[in-house]
Scaffold this motif. Structure first.
Motif, PDB file in Angstrom:
ATOM      1  N   UNK A   1       0.775  -1.130   0.028  1.00  0.00           N
ATOM      2  CA  UNK A   1       0.134   0.043  -0.011  1.00  0.00           C
ATOM      3  C   UNK A   1       0.812   1.259  -0.038  1.00  0.00           C
ATOM      4  N   UNK A   2       2.161   1.195   0.578  1.00  0.00           N
ATOM      5  CA  UNK A   2       2.872   2.479   0.726  1.00  0.00           C
ATOM      6  C   UNK A   2       3.732   2.679  -0.750  1.00  0.00           C
ATOM      7  N   UNK A   3       3.714   1.500  -1.503  1.00  0.00           N
ATOM      8  CA  UNK A   3       4.591   1.649  -2.639  1.00  0.00           C
ATOM      9  C   UNK A   3       3.829   2.483  -3.677  1.00  0.00           C
ATOM     10  N   UNK A   4       4.518   3.418  -4.122  1.00  0.00           N
ATOM     11  CA  UNK A   4       4.306   4.428  -5.214  1.00  0.00           C
ATOM     12  C   UNK A   4       4.695   4.156  -6.390  1.00  0.00           C
ATOM     13  N   UNK A   5       4.913   2.854  -6.772  1.00  0.00           N
ATOM     14  CA  UNK A   5       5.649   2.390  -7.936  1.00  0.00           C
ATOM     15  C   UNK A   5       4.325   2.213  -9.251  1.00  0.00           C
ATOM     16  N   UNK A   6       4.786   2.526 -10.397  1.00  0.00           N
ATOM     17  CA  UNK A   6       3.604   2.377 -11.436  1.00  0.00           C
ATOM     18  C   UNK A   6       3.012   0.857 -11.480  1.00  0.00           C
ATOM     19  N   UNK A   7       4.152  -0.181 -11.397  1.00  0.00           N
ATOM     20  CA  UNK A   7       3.637  -1.421 -11.589  1.00  0.00           C
ATOM     21  C   UNK A   7       2.653  -1.988 -10.369  1.00  0.00           C
ATOM     22  N   UNK A   8       3.068  -1.561  -9.142  1.00  0.00           N
ATOM     23  CA  UNK A   8       2.131  -1.609  -8.023  1.00  0.00           C
ATOM     24  C   UNK A   8       0.708  -1.059  -8.507  1.00  0.00           C
ATOM     25  N   UNK A   9       0.597   0.151  -8.859  1.00  0.00           N
ATOM     26  CA  UNK A   9      -0.821   0.604  -9.271  1.00  0.00           C
ATOM     27  C   UNK A   9      -1.452  -0.101 -10.382  1.00  0.00           C
ATOM     28  N   UNK A  10      -0.645  -0.533 -11.305  1.00  0.00           N
ATOM     29  CA  UNK A  10      -1.089  -1.236 -12.495  1.00  0.00           C
ATOM     30  C   UNK A  10      -1.672  -2.509 -12.179  1.00  0.00           C
ATOM     31  N   UNK A  11      -0.991  -3.239 -11.357  1.00  0.00           N
ATOM     32  CA  UNK A  11      -1.326  -4.722 -10.661  1.00  0.00           C
ATOM     33  C   UNK A  11      -2.648  -4.840  -9.772  1.00  0.00           C
ATOM     34  N   UNK A  12      -2.537  -3.679  -9.198  1.00  0.00           N
ATOM     35  CA  UNK A  12      -3.707  -3.474  -7.988  1.00  0.00           C
ATOM     36  C   UNK A  12      -5.196  -3.403  -8.803  1.00  0.00           C
ATOM     37  N   UNK A  13      -4.794  -2.414  -9.843  1.00  0.00           N
ATOM     38  CA  UNK A  13      -6.056  -1.893 -10.706  1.00  0.00           C
ATOM     39  C   UNK A  13      -6.537  -3.435 -11.401  1.00  0.00           C
ATOM     40  N   UNK A  14      -5.553  -4.172 -11.873  1.00  0.00           N
ATOM     41  CA  UNK A  14      -5.970  -5.390 -12.717  1.00  0.00           C
ATOM     42  C   UNK A  14      -6.526  -6.369 -11.817  1.00  0.00           C
ATOM     43  N   UNK A  15      -5.662  -6.708 -10.790  1.00  0.00           N
ATOM     44  CA  UNK A  15      -5.683  -8.043  -9.985  1.00  0.00           C
ATOM     45  C   UNK A  15      -6.233  -7.885  -8.783  1.00  0.00           C
ATOM     46  N   UNK A  16      -6.070  -6.698  -8.012  1.00  0.00           N
ATOM     47  CA  UNK A  16      -6.518  -6.401  -6.750  1.00  0.00           C
ATOM     48  C   UNK A  16      -5.187  -6.562  -5.682  1.00  0.00           C
ATOM     49  N   UNK A  17      -5.569  -6.737  -4.478  1.00  0.00           N
ATOM     50  CA  UNK A  17      -4.557  -6.668  -3.286  1.00  0.00           C
ATOM     51  C   UNK A  17      -3.481  -7.960  -3.168  1.00  0.00           C
ATOM     52  N   UNK A  18      -4.100  -9.095  -3.749  1.00  0.00           N
ATOM     53  CA  UNK A  18      -3.302 -10.237  -3.784  1.00  0.00           C
ATOM     54  C   UNK A  18      -2.185 -10.254  -4.693  1.00  0.00           C
ATOM     55  N   UNK A  19      -1.038 -10.106  -4.385  1.00  0.00           N
ATOM     56  CA  UNK A  19       0.185 -10.174  -5.301  1.00  0.00           C
ATOM     57  C   UNK A  19       1.119 -11.465  -5.448  1.00  0.00           C
ATOM     58  N   UNK A  20       1.032 -11.729  -6.624  1.00  0.00           N
ATOM     59  CA  UNK A  20       2.019 -13.212  -6.485  1.00  0.00           C
ATOM     60  C   UNK A  20       3.377 -12.822  -5.965  1.00  0.00           C
ATOM     61  N   UNK A  21       4.102 -13.780  -5.417  1.00  0.00           N
ATOM     62  CA  UNK A  21       5.289 -13.573  -4.885  1.00  0.00           C
ATOM     63  C   UNK A  21       6.188 -12.621  -5.613  1.00  0.00           C
ATOM     64  N   UNK A  22       6.310 -13.102  -7.011  1.00  0.00           N
ATOM     65  CA  UNK A  22       7.347 -12.226  -8.003  1.00  0.00           C
ATOM     66  C   UNK A  22       7.024 -10.633  -7.939  1.00  0.00           C
ATOM     67  N   UNK A  23       5.803 -10.464  -7.706  1.00  0.00           N
ATOM     68  CA  UNK A  23       5.603  -9.132  -7.694  1.00  0.00           C
ATOM     69  C   UNK A  23       5.619  -8.317  -6.409  1.00  0.00           C
ATOM     70  N   UNK A  24       5.164  -9.298  -5.209  1.00  0.00           N
ATOM     71  CA  UNK A  24       5.274  -8.807  -3.924  1.00  0.00           C
ATOM     72  C   UNK A  24       6.818  -8.634  -3.352  1.00  0.00           C
ATOM     73  N   UNK A  25       7.616  -9.188  -3.845  1.00  0.00           N
ATOM     74  CA  UNK A  25       8.972  -8.933  -3.419  1.00  0.00           C
ATOM     75  C   UNK A  25       9.681  -7.775  -3.897  1.00  0.00           C
ATOM     76  N   UNK A  26       9.018  -7.134  -5.157  1.00  0.00           N
ATOM     77  CA  UNK A  26       9.424  -5.798  -5.391  1.00  0.00           C
ATOM     78  C   UNK A  26       8.963  -4.730  -4.601  1.00  0.00           C
TER      79      UNK A  26
END
Length: 322
Positions: free
Chosen positions: A155-180
């Motif tokens: 939630x604190x991350x301001x990265x574009x990929x985080x905003x994009x993934x959240x908009x497309x898939x919600x709050x459940x990030x796969x581990x290869x996204x979450x680690x970033x």
């Protein structure tokens, strides 16, 4: 207890230093450093040039040393300034290595764990049972606390990929996204929660046979990262979170430190761990040669109190294996 020391202007600060025996050859430059860097920050670098006396506690009769309000003969303000600049560059070298290590560890963890479970970092079956069962004082388990931390980092991350993934898939990030979204502390914490077989796989990848020892290395590197990120003095610091060297006798360079508590307590060992890991991550790296060149540029002093890189916990003959 009331604070009794008054505010002082920059010229008054300079006069105080001179009254204690500090030699100032260029007053304009001295005032410039006091204004830009600050008396208190620079005081960490002129502290080793102060004289000390041995005192005895009247109740316990224990002996200790106390800094006096005077400097060793010949001490110049430029001695402290040059030491400050040396330390600043040392931290930049350390951050260069720590970035590579943190990024590589993120990939290592995501690749290892993600193969078995897309959401391995939130999958209880993939983690050590002790972190699922054991409750903390607040009633949460370590795993529940970790879940909250992961969500907060996302939630604190301001990265574009985080905003994009959240908009497309919600709050459940796969581990290869979450680690970033993880910082070094989160990487270190997650390693401690992994099952022993996974910890061994990762530690063995970095040439360390003891997973628990490797865990202490990650904790110590996180400590180093925090020092550097907050611009804290590094070069001769006593390390609060010291790494273990248990089971590292097969690693040649570790033999220079094993059993030497005075060296283990100093920061050069952490830089040696950085060297070890960076050379595995980037076999053709020149990072360690750049750091060695910087170490050899340790500033000379005018003071009768001589300092050297040995105060960093550098072992004899370090340049033969570095």
């Amino acid at each position: 207890m009331a604070y009794s020391r008054p505010w002082k202007s920059f010229p008054e600060q300079l006069e105080l230093l001179k009254s204690r025996g500090m030699v100032v050859t260029d007053e304009a430059a001295a005032l410039d450093y006091l204004q830009r860097v600050g008396y208190y920050r620079l005081s960490a670098y002129w502290y080793p040039f102060r004289t000390f006396e041995v005192v005895q506690d009247s109740k316990t009769e224990k002996l200790s040393t106390r800094a006096m309000d005077e400097f060793h003969p010949g001490t110049q303000l430029v001695d402290a300034v040059r030491l400050y600049l040396f330390d600043k560059q040392l931290r930049l070298h350390a951050m260069d290595a720590l970035e590579r290590i943190e990024v590589a560890l993120r990939v290592d963890i995501a690749h290892l764990m993600g193969e078995r479970s897309v959401f391995a970092h939130l999958d209880q079956s993939q983690l050590h049972p002790s972190f699922i069962r054991k409750k903390l004082r607040n009633g949460q388990t370590r795993f529940e606390q970790w879940q909250d931390k992961c969500l907060n980092l996302q939630r604190r991350s301001k990265e574009d990929f985080v905003k994009h993934y959240r908009a497309k898939h919600g709050e459940s990030f796969p581990i290869w996204v979450a680690v970033e979204t993880w910082d070094f502390g989160a990487v270190s914490q997650f390693f401690s929660m992994m099952k022993v077989k996974d910890q061994l796989a990762l530690s063995n990848h970095y040439g360390v046979n003891d997973w628990n020892t490797f865990q202490t290395w990650l904790r110590s590197l996180n400590y180093l990262r925090n020092l550097c990120a907050h611009h804290s003095r590094l070069w001769n610091r006593n390390v609060a979170d010291q790494p273990s060297l248990a089971g590292t006798d097969t690693i040649a360079w570790c033999r220079s430190f094993i059993g030497k508590e005075d060296l283990i307590a100093k920061p050069f060992l952490l830089l040696a761990i950085c060297r070890h890991m960076v050379k595995i991550i980037c076999p053709d790296t020149k990072w360690h040669t750049r750091l060695a060149d910087h170490m050899l540029s340790f500033p000379a002093q005018h003071s009768s109190r001589r300092l050297s890189v040995m105060d960093m916990g550098v072992p004899e003959g370090w340049d033969s294996w570095w």
